[in-house]
Scaffold this motif. Structure first.
Motif, PDB file in Angstrom:
ATOM      1  N   TYR A 107      -0.949  -9.000  -4.975  1.00 35.15           N
ATOM      2  CA  TYR A 107       0.397  -8.248  -5.694  1.00 35.15           C
ATOM      3  C   TYR A 107       0.613  -7.664  -4.948  1.00 35.15           C
ATOM      4  CZ  TYR A 107       3.766  -5.995  -7.316  1.00 35.15           C
ATOM      5  OH  TYR A 107       5.254  -5.788  -7.893  1.00 35.15           O
ATOM      6  N   ILE A 122       2.021  -2.886 -11.100  1.00 32.55           N
ATOM      7  CA  ILE A 122       2.962  -3.800 -11.340  1.00 32.55           C
ATOM      8  C   ILE A 122       3.701  -3.494 -11.929  1.00 32.55           C
ATOM      9  CG2 ILE A 122       3.027  -5.819 -12.150  1.00 32.55           C
ATOM     10  CD1 ILE A 122       0.092  -6.764 -11.243  1.00 32.55           C
ATOM     11  N   ARG A 123       3.432  -2.523 -13.021  1.00 38.59           N
ATOM     12  CA  ARG A 123       4.304  -1.965 -14.033  1.00 38.59           C
ATOM     13  C   ARG A 123       5.508  -1.018 -13.979  1.00 38.59           C
ATOM     14  NH1 ARG A 123       0.854  -1.612 -16.870  1.00 38.59           N
ATOM     15  NH2 ARG A 123       0.544  -3.081 -18.309  1.00 38.59           N
ATOM     16  N   PRO A 136      -5.914 -11.382 -15.644  1.00 35.16           N
ATOM     17  CA  PRO A 136      -4.898 -10.422 -15.484  1.00 35.16           C
ATOM     18  C   PRO A 136      -5.848  -9.878 -14.554  1.00 35.16           C
ATOM     19  CG  PRO A 136      -5.478  -9.782 -17.881  1.00 35.16           C
ATOM     20  CD  PRO A 136      -6.580 -11.173 -17.236  1.00 35.16           C
ATOM     21  N   LEU A 137      -5.030  -9.006 -14.046  1.00 31.46           N
ATOM     22  CA  LEU A 137      -5.870  -7.720 -13.055  1.00 31.46           C
ATOM     23  C   LEU A 137      -6.292  -6.815 -13.812  1.00 31.46           C
ATOM     24  CD1 LEU A 137      -3.651  -7.528 -10.046  1.00 31.46           C
ATOM     25  CD2 LEU A 137      -5.717  -8.521 -10.026  1.00 31.46           C
ATOM     26  N   LYS A 138      -7.371  -5.919 -13.582  1.00 29.04           N
ATOM     27  CA  LYS A 138      -7.950  -4.673 -14.725  1.00 29.04           C
ATOM     28  C   LYS A 138      -6.986  -3.377 -14.367  1.00 29.04           C
ATOM     29  CE  LYS A 138     -12.799  -5.914 -13.619  1.00 29.04           C
ATOM     30  NZ  LYS A 138     -14.222  -5.259 -12.933  1.00 29.04           N
ATOM     31  N   ASP A 139      -6.067  -3.339 -13.115  1.00 27.80           N
ATOM     32  CA  ASP A 139      -5.566  -1.978 -13.196  1.00 27.80           C
ATOM     33  C   ASP A 139      -4.179  -2.805 -12.750  1.00 27.80           C
ATOM     34  OD1 ASP A 139      -4.961   1.149 -11.670  1.00 27.80           O
ATOM     35  OD2 ASP A 139      -3.691   0.342 -12.903  1.00 27.80           O
ATOM     36  N   ALA A 140      -3.031  -3.214 -13.213  1.00 27.69           N
ATOM     37  CA  ALA A 140      -1.875  -3.298 -13.542  1.00 27.69           C
ATOM     38  C   ALA A 140      -0.545  -2.418 -13.636  1.00 27.69           C
ATOM     39  CB  ALA A 140      -0.919  -4.944 -14.224  1.00 27.69           C
ATOM     40  N   SER A 176      -4.178 -12.925  -9.391  1.00 24.31           N
ATOM     41  CA  SER A 176      -5.800 -12.979  -9.355  1.00 24.31           C
ATOM     42  C   SER A 176      -6.477 -14.834  -9.173  1.00 24.31           C
ATOM     43  CB  SER A 176      -5.622 -12.751 -10.816  1.00 24.31           C
ATOM     44  OG  SER A 176      -6.232 -12.386 -11.557  1.00 24.31           O
ATOM     45  N   VAL A 231       4.845  -8.829 -16.037  1.00 28.23           N
ATOM     46  CA  VAL A 231       3.995  -7.735 -15.548  1.00 28.23           C
ATOM     47  C   VAL A 231       1.627  -8.520 -15.770  1.00 28.23           C
ATOM     48  CG1 VAL A 231       1.723  -5.753 -16.701  1.00 28.23           C
ATOM     49  CG2 VAL A 231       4.236  -5.497 -16.303  1.00 28.23           C
ATOM     50  N   GLU A 232       2.174  -9.665 -17.539  1.00 26.21           N
ATOM     51  CA  GLU A 232       1.245 -10.936 -17.200  1.00 26.21           C
ATOM     52  C   GLU A 232       1.033 -11.706 -16.472  1.00 26.21           C
ATOM     53  OE1 GLU A 232      -1.133 -12.977 -20.720  1.00 26.21           O
ATOM     54  OE2 GLU A 232       0.935 -11.968 -20.907  1.00 26.21           O
ATOM     55  N   ALA A 244      -0.372 -10.411 -12.327  1.00 28.97           N
ATOM     56  CA  ALA A 244      -1.867 -10.323 -12.909  1.00 28.97           C
ATOM     57  C   ALA A 244      -2.212 -11.294 -12.459  1.00 28.97           C
ATOM     58  CB  ALA A 244      -1.374  -9.136 -14.036  1.00 28.97           C
TER      59      ALA A 244
END
Length: 226
Positions: free
Chosen positions: A52, A16-17, A9-13, A45, A37-38, A41
């Motif tokens: 995104y 997205i959230r 997953p992305l380090k910073d979501a 990737s 979100v998962e 993410a």
């Protein structure tokens, strides 16, 4: 094959959230927000060139909702796979970087095609049609309609066997939305845009049924060259 892939997953979501919170906010799919979100993410990737972008949240939620109803244990990976396929229909609307003018060129071309069907179309309508396509095509109208209407529309859009035919259906649906309210064009581009941006004025099921009947009777409109 998609179910076998494990993607980081992305380090910073955080972004997205935030977007997921605005995605069908009154629908039960919000109970699955962290899973959405998962998925997004993971998708970012897997597709680093696009990563995104806002709008993908509206593509993801209906897919995940349908798969979750069918088989929750596979919903994440099934959505990840289908999101890639669905994303191809609106990929021209997503810039690859800040200098990418492709989406605007694409919107201008679609607006010109739409305008060729209306006698009272002018340059002002062209500008607002470009905005309309830019606002709603990137999410396949999921940011305009309810979850229920979106599922009806997407069933119509993905029915053909090729992406070209699916994109043509997206165009025909948009044209039908305008044709049903063609008189609003006389009020000007801004008024037409505002009117057409209200979901209450559109009956998605009736529009798709009408277009299906035209298709069966071989009365699809002939599209002009872009």
């Amino acid at each position: 094959l998609a179910r076998l892939q494990v993607l980081p997953p992305l380090k910073d979501a955080a972004q997205i959230r935030v977007d997921i919170e605005r995605t069908f906010p009154h629908h039960p799919v919000q109970d699955l927000a962290e899973k959405l979100v998962e998925v997004l993410a993971m998708f970012a990737s897997q597709h680093p060139k696009v990563a995104y972008a806002q709008g993908q949240n509206f593509l993801c939620a209906p897919l995940f909702w349908v798969y979750w109803q069918d088989a929750p244990s596979y919903a994440l990976k099934d959505t990840l796979y289908s999101l890639g396929r669905l994303h191809k229909l609106c990929l021209p609307l997503y810039p690859l970087d800040r200098r990418d003018g492709g989406p605007l060129i694409f919107c201008r071309a679609i607006a010109r095609c739409l305008g060729s069907y209306f006698s009272n179309w002018n340059e002002e309508h062209n500008l607002y049609a470009q905005s309309y396509v830019l606002h709603f095509w990137g999410s396949l109208f999921a940011n305009l309609f309810s979850m229920e209407d979106v599922l009806v529309l997407w069933a119509f859009l993905v029915e053909p066997e090729t992406d070209r035919e699916r994109i043509l259906r997206l165009f025909k649906f948009t044209m039908e939305m305008i044709r049903k309210h063609a008189r609003i064009l006389d009020l000007g581009g801004a008024a037409a845009f505002a009117f057409l941006s209200h979901p209450a004025v559109h009956q998605v099921e009736r529009l798709t049924r009408c277009l299906r009947e035209r298709g069966r009777e071989d009365r699809w409109p002939v599209l002009p060259p872009i």
